[in-house]
Write an enzyme that holds these catalytic residues in place. Structure first.
Site, PDB file in Angstrom:
ATOM      1  N   HIS A   1       0.937  28.132 -10.937  1.00  0.00           N
ATOM      2  CA  HIS A   1       0.536  28.342  -9.543  1.00  0.00           C
ATOM      3  C   HIS A   1      -0.027  27.200  -8.783  1.00  0.00           C
ATOM      4  CE1 HIS A   1       0.679  33.161  -9.779  1.00  0.00           C
ATOM      5  NE2 HIS A   1       1.832  32.564 -10.076  1.00  0.00           N
TER       6      HIS A   1
ATOM      7  N   TYR B   1      -6.983  37.162  -3.699  1.00  0.00           N
ATOM      8  CA  TYR B   1      -8.415  38.012  -3.895  1.00  0.00           C
ATOM      9  C   TYR B   1      -8.900  38.304  -2.773  1.00  0.00           C
ATOM     10  CZ  TYR B   1      -9.652  35.323  -8.220  1.00  0.00           C
ATOM     11  OH  TYR B   1      -9.333  34.842  -9.533  1.00  0.00           O
TER      12      TYR B   1
ATOM     13  N   PRO C   1     -15.640  38.688 -14.212  1.00  0.00           N
ATOM     14  CA  PRO C   1     -13.862  38.044 -14.261  1.00  0.00           C
ATOM     15  C   PRO C   1     -13.432  37.342 -13.089  1.00  0.00           C
ATOM     16  CG  PRO C   1     -13.881  40.525 -14.111  1.00  0.00           C
ATOM     17  CD  PRO C   1     -15.412  40.036 -14.140  1.00  0.00           C
TER      18      PRO C   1
ATOM     19  N   LYS D   1     -13.035  32.693 -15.639  1.00  0.00           N
ATOM     20  CA  LYS D   1     -13.489  31.456 -16.591  1.00  0.00           C
ATOM     21  C   LYS D   1     -13.579  32.081 -17.983  1.00  0.00           C
ATOM     22  CE  LYS D   1     -13.564  28.171 -14.024  1.00  0.00           C
ATOM     23  NZ  LYS D   1     -12.315  28.011 -13.793  1.00  0.00           N
TER      24      LYS D   1
ATOM     25  N   TYR E   1     -12.239  26.268  -9.906  1.00  0.00           N
ATOM     26  CA  TYR E   1     -11.302  27.320 -10.487  1.00  0.00           C
ATOM     27  C   TYR E   1     -10.347  26.412 -11.276  1.00  0.00           C
ATOM     28  CZ  TYR E   1      -8.495  31.534 -10.177  1.00  0.00           C
ATOM     29  OH  TYR E   1      -7.920  32.975 -10.482  1.00  0.00           O
TER      30      TYR E   1
HETATM   31  C1  PHB Z   1      -5.933  38.848 -14.072  1.00  0.00           C
HETATM   32  O1  PHB Z   1      -4.533  38.133 -13.875  1.00  0.00           O
HETATM   33  O2  PHB Z   1      -6.078  39.376 -15.054  1.00  0.00           O
HETATM   34  C2  PHB Z   1      -7.062  37.946 -13.381  1.00  0.00           C
HETATM   35  C3  PHB Z   1      -6.600  37.062 -12.442  1.00  0.00           C
HETATM   36  C4  PHB Z   1      -7.640  36.635 -11.578  1.00  0.00           C
HETATM   37  C5  PHB Z   1      -8.992  36.948 -12.197  1.00  0.00           C
HETATM   38  C6  PHB Z   1      -9.370  37.948 -13.122  1.00  0.00           C
HETATM   39  C7  PHB Z   1      -8.011  38.503 -13.753  1.00  0.00           C
HETATM   40  O3  PHB Z   1     -10.014  36.509 -11.475  1.00  0.00           O
END
Ligand code: PHB
Ligand code: APR
Length: 398
Positions: free
Chosen positions: A79, A208, A300, A304, A392
């Protein structure tokens, strides 16, 4: 040597066969350093545990250099950036354009673990599953020992060094005298309810989403599997969440005014996880080195956890190689300080992402307006987007 034949001594005894322990074993093998990996749970449990899924560019490069990137490059989903959604709109943050080509790759932690177990088995180096009763001894000497049971028989392994890769609830950190370390902790007043669904991802990149009803996250694992999360109480009762309630809430929190919404499908797995920030300082006690979740936990939201674990074991393997090839103990001496710098940066980033996106019941109307202003600034300033993109996609190692 077969998987189950364990010598009485080794150079590096590794407690824990999660991503940190397995990757350390692989990196040491490439340097010609012997190790034994002891994992408490069965292999299937370690492989099937559904966990994180976002690999930084740095982690992808490291796995590739370590010779375990084959399937990752074939099946991982690369991505260029992420979406941030709030107030009914999705905003794209293009990491690749903002950071000179750095990207992220979606590839489940369980797939990373599967590849690392295959690589370890191909080397024939010792990897033991289902070893209960692991304890570490003589940490104040230069001949530390690991005691464990192998098929009911008590065993002892003498090591030059021990790597504590046994996760947050492991025994290694707990074996260090309390006066010799300090911990830093923040528990968040919310958790994530996560599902895996048999549905093709409706977006090409992760979303997000900030919403009045709470945060939601759209992610994926493959062209046919969507991964979704909802902010919930840390002790949320899953019985109160039948599938139709989960979908209704996800649609409410994720849908945007342009008509975008996640695709639905059969729910394959559900779970609730609490959120905490945790750091132990230092990450070393004598011959015992802590790596991964044994030393630090991040919420999460910044993706990271796995990436920090990979950076730790890279640093540790590199330091051990300097020691064994030229007797230089310098990099081992600075292992903790160098690691903590990266850890605290990741803590800051994960805390910031978490507080920007979640609904906190104790927030005042002022806090809510400030949060929206933060999001508005983020998506309208290339300086702010670059800052997010840099953190990120992950700083280079070293
Ligand atoms: C996930 O795909 O499980 C995932 C993606 C982004 C995050 C946390 C978990 O910030
Ligand atoms: N003896 C042997 N193994 C143990 C013991 C013990 N006493 N205690 C724990 N373990 C094992 C666990 O069963 C687990 O497989 O150590 C392993 C630790 O693995 P993880 O918890 O996955 O931690 P780590 O390898 O540091 O990876 C960090 O995991 O939690 C995620 O988001 C985090 O993705 C990050 C990654």
């Amino acid at each position: 040597m077969t998987e189950n034949s364990v010598p009485d001594r080794t150079q590096v005894g590794i407690v824990g066969g999660g991503p940190a322990g397995l990757m350390l074993g692989q990196l040491l093998h490439l340097q010609g350093i012997d190790s034994v990996i002891l994992e408490r749970r069965p292999a299937e449990h370690v492989i099937e545990r559904v966990r994180a899924g976002v690999l930084e560019q740095t982690t992808v490069d490291l796995l590739t250099e370590a010779g375990v990137g084959g399937r990752l490059h074939r099946e991982g989903m690369r991505h260029d950036g992420i979406y941030i959604a709030f107030g009914g709109s999705r905003h794209h943050i293009d990491f690749s354009a903002l950071t000179g080509g750095r990207t992220i790759t979606i590839y489940g932690q369980n797939e990373v673990v599967r590849d690392l177990i295959d690589a370890r088995r191909a080397t024939g180096a010792p990897l033991l599953f289902e070893t209960p009763d692991v304890s570490v001894q003589d940490l104040d000497t230069s001949r530390p020992r690991i005691r464990f049971s192998e098929r009911g028989r008590p065993r002892e392994l003498t090591c030059d060094f021990i790597a504590g890769c046994d996760g947050f609830h492991g025994i290694c950190r707990a074996s260090i005298p309390a006066a010799r370390f300090r911990t830093f902790e923040r528990i968040y007043p919310f958790g994530w309810l996560g599902i895996l669904a048999a549905a093709p991802p409706a977006s090409d990149e992760i979303v997000y989403s900030h919403h009045d009803r709470g945060f939601a996250l759209f992610s994926m694992r493959s062209p046919t599997i969507t991964r979704l999360y909802l902010q919930c109480a840390p002790d949320e009762d899953l019985d109160r969440w039948p599938d139709d309630r989960i979908w209704k809430e996800l649609q409410t929190r994720l849908r945007t005014d342009d008509g975008w919404r996640p695709n639905e499908g059969a729910i394959l797995q559900k779970g609730v996880t609490g959120m905490r920030s945790f750091v132990v300082e230092p990450m070393r006690h004598g011959p015992l080195f802590l790596a991964g979740d044994a030393a630090h936990i991040v919420p999460p939201t910044g993706a990271k956890g796995l990436n920090l674990a990979m950076a730790d074991v890279w640093r540790l393997a590199d330091a051990l190689a300097a020691f064994y090839t030229s007797g230089n103990a310098g990099p081992l001496e600075t292992y903790s300080d160098r690691g903590l710098r990266r850890v605290w940066r990741a803590q800051r980033f994960s805390w910031w992402m978490t507080s920007m996106l979640h609904k906190n019941e104790s927030d005042t109307a002022f806090d809510e307006r400030r949060q929206l202003a933060e999001l508005d600034y983020l998506v309208s300033s290339s300086a702010a987007m670059t800052s997010l993109a840099e953190s990120y996609s992950g700083a280079p190692l070293g």
